[in-house]
Motif scaffolding. Structure first.
Motif, mmCIF file in Angstrom:
data_model
loop_
_atom_site.group_PDB
_atom_site.id
_atom_site.type_symbol
_atom_site.label_atom_id
_atom_site.label_comp_id
_atom_site.label_asym_id
_atom_site.label_seq_id
_atom_site.Cartn_x
_atom_site.Cartn_y
_atom_site.Cartn_z
ATOM 1 N N GLY A 17 0.821 -1.209 0.000
ATOM 2 C CA GLY A 17 0.000 0.000 0.000
ATOM 3 C C GLY A 17 0.851 1.253 0.000
ATOM 4 N N LEU A 18 1.933 1.225 0.751
ATOM 5 C CA LEU A 18 2.853 2.369 0.775
ATOM 6 C C LEU A 18 3.474 2.565 -0.598
ATOM 7 C CD1 LEU A 18 4.532 4.577 2.140
ATOM 8 C CD2 LEU A 18 6.148 2.786 2.830
ATOM 9 N N TRP A 19 3.948 1.484 -1.220
ATOM 10 C CA TRP A 19 4.579 1.608 -2.543
ATOM 11 C C TRP A 19 3.618 2.181 -3.559
ATOM 12 C CZ3 TRP A 19 9.337 2.205 -2.631
ATOM 13 C CH2 TRP A 19 10.188 1.499 -1.790
ATOM 14 N N TYR A 77 2.228 7.416 6.532
ATOM 15 C CA TYR A 77 2.277 5.960 6.664
ATOM 16 C C TYR A 77 2.955 5.564 7.969
ATOM 17 C CZ TYR A 77 3.431 1.112 5.692
ATOM 18 O OH TYR A 77 3.557 -0.238 5.783
ATOM 19 N N MET A 78 4.056 6.210 8.294
ATOM 20 C CA MET A 78 4.761 5.899 9.541
ATOM 21 C C MET A 78 3.868 6.206 10.746
ATOM 22 S SD MET A 78 7.557 4.542 8.635
ATOM 23 C CE MET A 78 8.330 4.453 10.236
ATOM 24 N N ASP A 79 3.196 7.352 10.713
ATOM 25 C CA ASP A 79 2.316 7.711 11.823
ATOM 26 C C ASP A 79 1.174 6.706 11.989
ATOM 27 O OD1 ASP A 79 3.651 9.980 12.801
ATOM 28 O OD2 ASP A 79 2.694 11.280 11.318
ATOM 29 N N GLU A 80 0.590 6.277 10.879
ATOM 30 C CA GLU A 80 -0.526 5.330 10.927
ATOM 31 C C GLU A 80 -0.092 3.941 11.400
ATOM 32 O OE1 GLU A 80 -2.337 5.252 7.068
ATOM 33 O OE2 GLU A 80 -2.687 7.419 7.092
ATOM 34 N N ASN A 81 1.171 3.609 11.199
ATOM 35 C CA ASN A 81 1.646 2.254 11.490
ATOM 36 C C ASN A 81 2.759 2.237 12.534
ATOM 37 O OD1 ASN A 81 0.171 0.552 9.375
ATOM 38 N ND2 ASN A 81 0.956 2.299 8.218
#
Length: 155
Positions: free
Chosen positions: A15-17, A44-48
């Protein structure tokens, strides 16, 4: 459990890619592109965050520590793929930085080496964020990284 975790991580990373690749064609210039890509990455980092805390704590034990020989195969396979993930980030960053070179925004330096510097700085700040800055959004840390990367620290 390990297979579920590896599948979860792979799904999240795909999903990130997709989100990062989408930015490559949307941005009209290098500065817009690097801003959008780092914003997507920070979101993405914040969500995961919890997922990356687990990876951060697990990776050294699986690769170098006591679990190196006894970790379940799915977990070892996932950790072995970290090198592939790093290479993929470097290649993406090099393409972005090449665009900055082509547009005359960046000096004509080796984009792959520049990518290693940028990704290394982001990864270092990421490690600090995971271990010491609970509650602070990762997005708050990236403007400094980009400012130092693009402008240096000289007064």
């Amino acid at each position: 459990k390990e297979e579920i975790f590896a599948t979860l991580l792979q799904t999240h990373l795909e999903g990130l890619w997709e989100a990062l690749d989408a930015q490559m064609s949307r941005a009209t210039n290098f500065l817009e592109l690097i801003h959008h890509v780092t914003t997507v990455y920070a979101g993405y980092m914040d969500e995961n965050r919890r997922l990356f805390i687990i990876i951060h704590r697990t990776f050294p034990a699986v690769v170098w520590g006591p679990m190196a020989e006894t970790a379940p195969s799915e977990l070892r396979k996932m950790m072995d793929s970290k090198g592939d993930l790093y290479d993929r980030f470097i290649e993406l960053a090099a393409r972005i930085l090449q665009r900055g070179i082509d547009e005359g925004v960046l000096r004509d330096l080796d984009p792959r080496r520049l990518a290693v510097i940028l990704v290394g700085a982001m990864d270092s700040v990421n490690q600090l964020w995971l271990t010491e800055e609970e509650g602070r959004p990762f997005a708050d840390t990236l403007p400094l990284v980009l400012d130092v990367f693009l402008n240096g620290v000289r007064k």
